[in-house]
Design a protein around this motif. Structure first.
Motif, PDB file in Angstrom:
ATOM      1  N   ASP A  19       1.017  -1.308   0.368  1.00  0.00           N
ATOM      2  CA  ASP A  19      -0.087  -0.330   0.291  1.00  0.00           C
ATOM      3  C   ASP A  19       0.702   1.221  -0.109  1.00  0.00           C
ATOM      4  N   GLN A  34       2.438  15.018  -2.786  1.00  0.00           N
ATOM      5  CA  GLN A  34       0.678  14.299  -1.582  1.00  0.00           C
ATOM      6  C   GLN A  34      -0.491  14.237  -1.518  1.00  0.00           C
ATOM      7  N   ALA A  35      -0.828  15.885  -1.341  1.00  0.00           N
ATOM      8  CA  ALA A  35      -2.118  15.709  -1.533  1.00  0.00           C
ATOM      9  C   ALA A  35      -2.750  15.655  -2.534  1.00  0.00           C
ATOM     10  N   LEU A  38      -3.558  11.681  -2.644  1.00  0.00           N
ATOM     11  CA  LEU A  38      -4.771  11.751  -2.421  1.00  0.00           C
ATOM     12  C   LEU A  38      -6.210  12.044  -2.617  1.00  0.00           C
ATOM     13  N   GLU A  39      -5.967  13.366  -3.752  1.00  0.00           N
ATOM     14  CA  GLU A  39      -6.999  13.791  -4.270  1.00  0.00           C
ATOM     15  C   GLU A  39      -7.841  12.904  -4.923  1.00  0.00           C
ATOM     16  N   VAL A  41      -7.119   9.597  -4.902  1.00  0.00           N
ATOM     17  CA  VAL A  41      -7.772   8.758  -4.159  1.00  0.00           C
ATOM     18  C   VAL A  41      -9.167   8.649  -4.291  1.00  0.00           C
ATOM     19  N   ARG A  42      -9.663   9.795  -3.117  1.00  0.00           N
ATOM     20  CA  ARG A  42     -10.634  10.247  -3.021  1.00  0.00           C
ATOM     21  C   ARG A  42     -11.161   9.683  -4.378  1.00  0.00           C
ATOM     22  N   GLN A  45     -12.440   6.360  -5.341  1.00  0.00           N
ATOM     23  CA  GLN A  45     -13.651   6.340  -4.420  1.00  0.00           C
ATOM     24  C   GLN A  45     -14.098   6.183  -4.650  1.00  0.00           C
TER      25      GLN A  45
END
Length: 174
Positions: A19, A34-35, A38-39, A41-42, A45
Motif C-alpha cells: 500500500d 502527496q495532497a 490523496l485527492e 484517490v478520493r 473511491q
C-alpha cells in the motif's frame, strides 16, 4: 502527475501487494504531490462507490404474456422507460427457467421508478377484457366499411380493438 509536482513517484509492482508508494523530490513539492495523490484517490473511491450504487439490481415478476406490450413496437416502450429512468432492463432469454423475471439495474431509486412504470403498463393491460360477439356474416362488410374506415372509427371512439375471426364467424373485441 510527476511533471506537475516536479517529483518522482515509485509505485510498487502489483505482486508485492504493497500500500506504500514512494515520492522523492524537493521537500516543498512533496507535500503538494502527496495532497494531489490523496485527492485522486478520493476521486477514484467516489467513482467506485458510484459504480456500486449504480449496480443495484431489482428483479420483478411479470407474466410473459405482457412482455411484448412492455417492450413495445421495435422496442420503443422499453427504450423510453430505460431512458426516462436511466436504467438497464433485461428480459429473460428464450431458454431461461424463469420466463417471468425481468431485471432492472441502476441506482436503487431509479430501479423502483422504472418498476412502477412497468407495473402501470401491466395494470392497464390487466384491466382489458376480451369478449366474443356473434354477428351475422352478412353485416360484417358494413361494420368494417370501405378500407376499414367504419371499424377504425368504432375502435377509436370506444377505445377497443376489434378483430374479425373468419373461422368463428364473429368479431372479437379486446
Amino acid at each position: 502527475m510527476m511533471e506537475e509536482y516536479e517529483v518522482n513517484i515509485a509505485v510498487p509492482p502489483p505482486e508485492h501487494q504493497s500500500d506504500v508508494i514512494k515520492i522523492t523530490g524537493l521537500a516543498v513539492n512533496l507535500e503538494r504531490a502527496q495532497a494531489g495523490i490523496l485527492e485522486r484517490v478520493r476521486e477514484l473511491q467516489a467513482e467506485q462507490e458510484d459504480r456500486a450504487l449504480r449496480g443495484f439490481k431489482l428483479i420483478m415478476s411479470v407474466d410473459p404474456k405482457y412482455h411484448p406490450k412492455i417492450i413495445g413496437r421495435k422496442g420503443a416502450v422499453i427504450s423510453q422507460i430505460r431512458k426516462d429512468h436511466d436504467v438497464n432492463i433485461q428480459f429473460p432469454d428464450k431458454g431461461d427457467e424463469n420466463q417471468d423475471m425481468i431485471s432492472i439495474t441502476g441506482y436503487e431509486r431509479n430501479t423502483e421508478s422504472a418498476k412502477d412504470a412497468i407495473m402501470k403498463i401491466v395494470a392497464d393491460l390487466e384491466e382489458m377484457v376480451s369478449e366474443d360477439i356473434n354477428l351475422d356474416h352478412r353485416v360484417h362488410a358494413r361494420i368494417i366499411g370501405g378500407r376499414g374506415k367504419a371499424i377504425r372509427k368504432i375502435m377509436e371512439e370506444f377505445k377497443v380493438k376489434l378483430t374479425h375471426l373468419a373461422h368463428a364467424g364473429g368479431v372479437v373485441s379486446h
